[in-house]
Scaffold this motif. Structure first.
Motif, PDB file in Angstrom:
ATOM      1  N   GLU A 175     -25.845  58.661  46.077  1.00  0.00           N
ATOM      2  CA  GLU A 175     -26.853  57.601  46.063  1.00  0.00           C
ATOM      3  C   GLU A 175     -26.312  56.343  45.388  1.00  0.00           C
ATOM      4  O   GLU A 175     -26.533  55.215  45.860  1.00  0.00           O
ATOM      5  CB  GLU A 175     -28.107  58.096  45.357  1.00  0.00           C
ATOM      6  CG  GLU A 175     -28.882  59.137  46.145  1.00  0.00           C
ATOM      7  CD  GLU A 175     -30.066  59.689  45.384  1.00  0.00           C
ATOM      8  OE1 GLU A 175     -31.003  60.170  46.035  1.00  0.00           O
ATOM      9  OE2 GLU A 175     -30.045  59.656  44.126  1.00  0.00           O
ATOM     10  N   GLU A 176     -25.572  56.530  44.275  1.00  0.00           N
ATOM     11  CA  GLU A 176     -25.032  55.374  43.556  1.00  0.00           C
ATOM     12  C   GLU A 176     -23.999  54.621  44.381  1.00  0.00           C
ATOM     13  O   GLU A 176     -23.943  53.388  44.352  1.00  0.00           O
ATOM     14  CB  GLU A 176     -24.402  55.834  42.238  1.00  0.00           C
ATOM     15  CG  GLU A 176     -25.408  56.276  41.184  1.00  0.00           C
ATOM     16  CD  GLU A 176     -24.728  56.810  39.945  1.00  0.00           C
ATOM     17  OE1 GLU A 176     -23.497  57.062  39.999  1.00  0.00           O
ATOM     18  OE2 GLU A 176     -25.412  56.974  38.914  1.00  0.00           O
ATOM     19  N   PRO A 180     -28.163  51.282  49.188  1.00  0.00           N
ATOM     20  CA  PRO A 180     -28.473  49.979  48.582  1.00  0.00           C
ATOM     21  C   PRO A 180     -29.457  50.160  47.438  1.00  0.00           C
ATOM     22  O   PRO A 180     -30.470  50.833  47.573  1.00  0.00           O
ATOM     23  CB  PRO A 180     -29.114  49.208  49.740  1.00  0.00           C
ATOM     24  CG  PRO A 180     -28.654  49.896  50.984  1.00  0.00           C
ATOM     25  CD  PRO A 180     -28.504  51.347  50.616  1.00  0.00           C
ATOM     26  N   GLY A 181     -29.125  49.601  46.294  1.00  0.00           N
ATOM     27  CA  GLY A 181     -30.013  49.703  45.150  1.00  0.00           C
ATOM     28  C   GLY A 181     -29.820  50.954  44.327  1.00  0.00           C
ATOM     29  O   GLY A 181     -30.459  51.117  43.285  1.00  0.00           O
ATOM     30  N   ASP A 184     -33.052  56.329  43.870  1.00  0.00           N
ATOM     31  CA  ASP A 184     -34.475  55.993  43.876  1.00  0.00           C
ATOM     32  C   ASP A 184     -35.246  57.303  43.826  1.00  0.00           C
ATOM     33  O   ASP A 184     -35.338  58.015  44.825  1.00  0.00           O
ATOM     34  CB  ASP A 184     -34.846  55.200  45.122  1.00  0.00           C
ATOM     35  CG  ASP A 184     -36.328  54.822  45.160  1.00  0.00           C
ATOM     36  OD1 ASP A 184     -36.992  54.996  44.128  1.00  0.00           O
ATOM     37  OD2 ASP A 184     -36.801  54.374  46.215  1.00  0.00           O
TER      38      ASP A 184
END
Length: 228
Positions: A175-176, A180-181, A184
């Motif tokens: 995820e990191e 994007p971002g 979450d």
């Protein structure tokens, strides 16, 4: 490709860092054993270049610990220890290659490229594994020669898994690095991308390690459960 350089000599370490960076590698340079342990614990590296005689210990200790923990990170030893017994000891303790100091930078770069090819199927900037091919400069993907259209996130996700073949990549790291971002909580975006990838490239490549993340096996398992 992200590479950890463990070398305590200032001039030599800086010269190696610059030469590797000029080849397009993302280099993190540390000079102590404790710093190397901390960096490797992050799981963010694709290869390590390891000096043995460090101010706070022997690099062989770090290599042995990595292999005991079944960490398959490719490791190239750089050392002034030049006897046959020293070289054999380094290789027997899990090093993938051993280069004696002093050395020519051109030879070091050649060995790094060769180790990348052996470890990741990286050839002319193309990642290859079991019929999968990803050409990073053009971001083109194919399966058994058949072009496959991948989104940006799908391409980055598959490239990260291929570079770490046979190593479980945690959900958080994926995820990191890919989304994007970043992470979450509560979002199923990663699962959606993995599902789309499995549909596009076929079953048997991306395996779920429940509660941890995902892995691409360098060799197909006898039963992958339909790729899940």
């Amino acid at each position: 490709m992200r590479l950890l350089l463990v070398e305590d000599d200032l001039d030599l370490g800086n010269g190696i860092r610059i030469a590797l960076a000029d080849q397009g590698l993302d280099v993190v340079w540390v000079r102590r054993l404790d710093d190397a342990r901390r960096e490797l614990a992050s799981g963010l590296f694709d290869m390590a270049i390891l000096d043995l005689g460090l101010p706070d210990g022997d690099g062989l200790e770090l290599l042995q610990a990595q292999r005991r923990n079944r960490q398959r990170l490719p490791v190239l030893i750089l050392s002034a220890r030049d006897s046959l017994n020293d070289r054999l000891q380094g290789l027997d303790h899990g090093a993938d290659d051993y280069l004696v100091k002093p050395f020519a930078l051109a030879e070091l770069l050649s060995r790094v490229r060769a180790l990348a090819r052996r470890s990741y199927g990286l050839d002319d900037e193309t990642l290859r594994l079991r019929g999968l091919a990803l050409h990073e400069p053009t971001r083109r993907a194919s399966v058994e020669g058949r072009p496959v259209e991948l989104s940006r996130c799908e391409f980055d996700l598959l490239a990260l898994l291929l570079k770490r073949a046979d190593r479980v990549v945690t959900r958080r790291l994926l995820e990191e690095q890919v989304l994007p971002g970043g992470p979450d909580n509560g979002s199923n975006a990663l699962e959606v991308h993995v599902s789309n990838l499995r549909r596009k490239i076929g079953p048997g490549f991306i395996r779920t390690v429940r509660g941890i993340g995902y892995v691409v096996d360098a060799r197909p398992l006898p039963d992958t459960g339909g790729g899940a």
